[in-house]
Scaffold this active site. Structure first.
Site, PDB file in Angstrom:
ATOM      1  N   GLY A  11      12.628  -3.851  59.697  1.00 63.38           N
ATOM      2  CA  GLY A  11      13.998  -3.357  59.621  1.00 63.38           C
ATOM      3  C   GLY A  11      14.009  -1.845  59.575  1.00 63.38           C
ATOM      4  O   GLY A  11      13.115  -1.172  60.110  1.00 63.38           O
ATOM      5  N   THR A  12      14.983  -1.287  58.900  1.00 60.45           N
ATOM      6  CA  THR A  12      15.120   0.171  58.838  1.00 60.45           C
ATOM      7  C   THR A  12      13.882   0.832  58.258  1.00 60.45           C
ATOM      8  O   THR A  12      13.353   1.811  58.807  1.00 60.45           O
ATOM      9  CB  THR A  12      16.346   0.542  57.996  1.00 60.45           C
ATOM     10  OG1 THR A  12      17.513  -0.064  58.568  1.00 60.45           O
ATOM     11  CG2 THR A  12      16.538   2.050  57.944  1.00 60.45           C
ATOM     12  N   VAL A  13      13.388   0.303  57.142  1.00 61.87           N
ATOM     13  CA  VAL A  13      12.225   0.921  56.484  1.00 61.87           C
ATOM     14  C   VAL A  13      10.954   0.669  57.284  1.00 61.87           C
ATOM     15  O   VAL A  13      10.149   1.579  57.493  1.00 61.87           O
ATOM     16  CB  VAL A  13      12.078   0.385  55.045  1.00 61.87           C
ATOM     17  CG1 VAL A  13      10.839   0.981  54.387  1.00 61.87           C
ATOM     18  CG2 VAL A  13      13.315   0.707  54.225  1.00 61.87           C
ATOM     19  N   GLY A  25      13.992   5.128  45.704  1.00 61.16           N
ATOM     20  CA  GLY A  25      13.728   5.585  47.069  1.00 61.16           C
ATOM     21  C   GLY A  25      12.626   6.607  47.186  1.00 61.16           C
ATOM     22  O   GLY A  25      11.470   6.352  46.856  1.00 61.16           O
ATOM     23  N   GLY A  46      28.284   2.410  55.953  1.00 64.61           N
ATOM     24  CA  GLY A  46      26.975   1.793  55.809  1.00 64.61           C
ATOM     25  C   GLY A  46      26.296   2.054  54.482  1.00 64.61           C
ATOM     26  O   GLY A  46      25.132   1.692  54.289  1.00 64.61           O
ATOM     27  N   ASP A  62      21.349  -4.164  41.151  1.00 64.75           N
ATOM     28  CA  ASP A  62      20.335  -3.348  41.817  1.00 64.75           C
ATOM     29  C   ASP A  62      19.742  -2.336  40.834  1.00 64.75           C
ATOM     30  O   ASP A  62      18.521  -2.180  40.744  1.00 64.75           O
ATOM     31  CB  ASP A  62      20.956  -2.629  43.018  1.00 64.75           C
ATOM     32  CG  ASP A  62      19.986  -1.675  43.683  1.00 64.75           C
ATOM     33  OD1 ASP A  62      19.098  -2.130  44.409  1.00 64.75           O
ATOM     34  OD2 ASP A  62      20.125  -0.445  43.467  1.00 64.75           O
ATOM     35  N   LYS A  99      15.683  -2.078  39.197  1.00 70.92           N
ATOM     36  CA  LYS A  99      14.887  -0.849  39.194  1.00 70.92           C
ATOM     37  C   LYS A  99      14.546  -0.426  37.768  1.00 70.92           C
ATOM     38  O   LYS A  99      13.421   0.004  37.487  1.00 70.92           O
ATOM     39  CB  LYS A  99      15.646   0.263  39.920  1.00 70.92           C
ATOM     40  CG  LYS A  99      15.873  -0.034  41.397  1.00 70.92           C
ATOM     41  CD  LYS A  99      16.833   0.972  42.016  1.00 70.92           C
ATOM     42  CE  LYS A  99      17.105   0.656  43.481  1.00 70.92           C
ATOM     43  NZ  LYS A  99      18.125   1.550  44.066  1.00 70.92           N
TER      44      LYS A  99
END
Length: 441
Positions: free
Chosen positions: A13-15, A136, A189, A203, A207
């Site tokens: 995917g994106t990553v 991130g 997005g 979320d 973390k």
């Protein structure tokens, strides 16, 4: 030069796509910094034919992530599929059991199975690295696990979700409601079609659970975290915070106490002068308070393909150099059972907003309930709603009016007990709003 480190990447995917671009674009620099080439030799994903902007002609394709995880042609299994169970969990276990190092960005997987997977990695003499699973591109995992090895950490807190920070920032700057900000975040997005995981705080909780395990050497227990999201935050709360010298942020906070570890996720009023208050938009920030180093604050991009891929590569580079560190900064078998502390008091107290019926005895009853629970009030502000153009000159006696209370330092249980009694008395028109105030330097 030494033999290449061979990567098997599950999830493009994106990553995943960003990671492949990084390895191809910076191949020479990586080889110099790592002391050996780092190459992607095999991949797996749901759609084999999707254009990802990278050349996969020399890369082996696997239809099954477990087969990739067990392949003799890879040294490191990079899990970027996501999800707490299913293929992600099964393939990570398979890789560890096959003697492969694992690098993952999967916070949900680790929050649920992290302790077990760390022990499995240790038993098989391999590494389980997850820098990209929290905040991130911010190197908070390495900071806690390695750079602060000589410190005793007392507290870790921060803004760990860019979607929530973006929404709260826009609510403050533009005076627009939560629902409007959320819709815009989805259009850009920054938020998913189903935003529950982000805006309801889960979320951030996942973390925080990982940071807690590293900071305090405990087994992961995400279920023990008190979680509250930002759906209830109104423009009135934002305005009140501004007038009082605060900004509202969704914080994840983990604190070492005498009775155990306290973990909580909730909207918080923080002083405008604090570094965390000045973090806007989709940016993340994490603060660590420790005995020898004092307070460190790290901020940067909390999500996005490139930032997350950068964090993934930092873990891969460690493995290429032979830098092996325990998953949570210590042997997995020494992780202590999680002992949950009672929710404690907060310096600066609480902000409470009530919609109070404007009738005799209402305020006296509210003050009485506060006193019964040993809650001292620093200030009381009543704001009468402006009447509509065609309304009578004076509001109707029963019309609810917004009342803001600021308490002195007290405990969570005392505030909740008082609000339960106030609600039962029937003097308020809607559920009370309560926001904790943190006096962060």
């Amino acid at each position: 030069m030494n033999q290449a480190l061979r990567l098997g990447v599950a999830g493009l995917g994106t990553v995943g796509a960003s990671l492949l671009q990084l390895t191809q674009r910076h191949a020479d620099e990586l080889a110099l910094r790592c002391g050996r080439p780092v190459v992607v030799t095999a991949v797996t994903a749901r759609d084999r034919f999707r254009d990802r902007g990278v050349d996969l002609s020399a890369v082996a394709w696997y239809d099954d992530p477990i087969s990739l995880a067990q392949s003799p042609d890879i040294d490191v299994f990079v899990e970027l599929m996501g999800g707490a169970d299913g293929s992600a969990a099964d393939s990570v276990r398979a890789a560890l059991d096959a003697g492969k190092h694992v690098v993952t960005a999967n916070k949900a997987l680790l929050a649920k199975h992290g302790t077990e997977l760390a022990r499995r990695a240790e038993q098989n003499s391999v590494s389980l690295n997850f820098e990209a699973a929290a905040a991130g591109g911010i190197p908070i995992i390495k900071t806690l696990r390695e750079s602060l090895a000589g410190n005793r950490v007392g507290r870790v807190y921060g803004i760990l979700n860019g979607t929530c920070n973006y929404i709260l920032t826009r609510m403050e700057r533009e005076g627009i409601a939560f629902d409007v900000c959320l819709a815009e975040a989805q259009r850009l997005g920054y938020a998913e079609a189903d935003p529950t995981f982000d805006v309801d705080g889960f979320d951030t909780a996942h973390k925080l659970a990982l940071l807690t395990a590293i900071a305090f050497g405990t087994e992961i227990n995400a279920d023990a975290i008190y979680v509250e999201g930002i759906r209830s935050i109104s423009t009135a709360d934002i305005e009140a915070a501004d007038e009082l010298g605060y900004r509202i942020k969704l914080l994840g906070v983990a604190t070492r106490t005498e009775s155990g570890i306290e973990q909580r996720v909730h909207p918080t009023m923080v002083p405008k002068s604090s570094p965390i208050a000045r973090v806007d938009g989709v940016t993340n920030a994490v603060a660590v308070e420790a005995d020898f180093v004092g307070r460190l604050v790290l901020s940067g991009p909390g999500a996005g393909g490139d930032a997350t891929a950068s964090a993934v590569m930092s873990d891969i580079a460690d493995l290429a150099r032979g830098d092996v560190v325990g998953t949570f900064g210590r042997p997995a078998h020494t992780l202590k059972p999680y002992q949950q502390a009672v929710m404690r008091s907060h310096a600066g107290g609480y902000y409470i907003r009530l919609a109070v019926y404007d009738r005799p005895g209402a305020f006296a009853s509210i003050a009485k309930r506060m006193a019964e629970n040993n809650i001292s009030l620093e200030s009381i502000v009543q704001r009468r709603r402006a009447p509509k153009a065609d309304a009578p000159e004076h509001p109707q006696p029963q019309a609810p009016q917004p009342v803001m209370l600021i308490t002195y330092e007290t405990t969570e249980s005392q505030v909740k007990e008082a609000l339960d009694r106030i609600t039962a008395d029937g003097h308020i028109a809607e559920k009370p709003q309560m926001i904790r105030i943190e006096q962060l330097a």
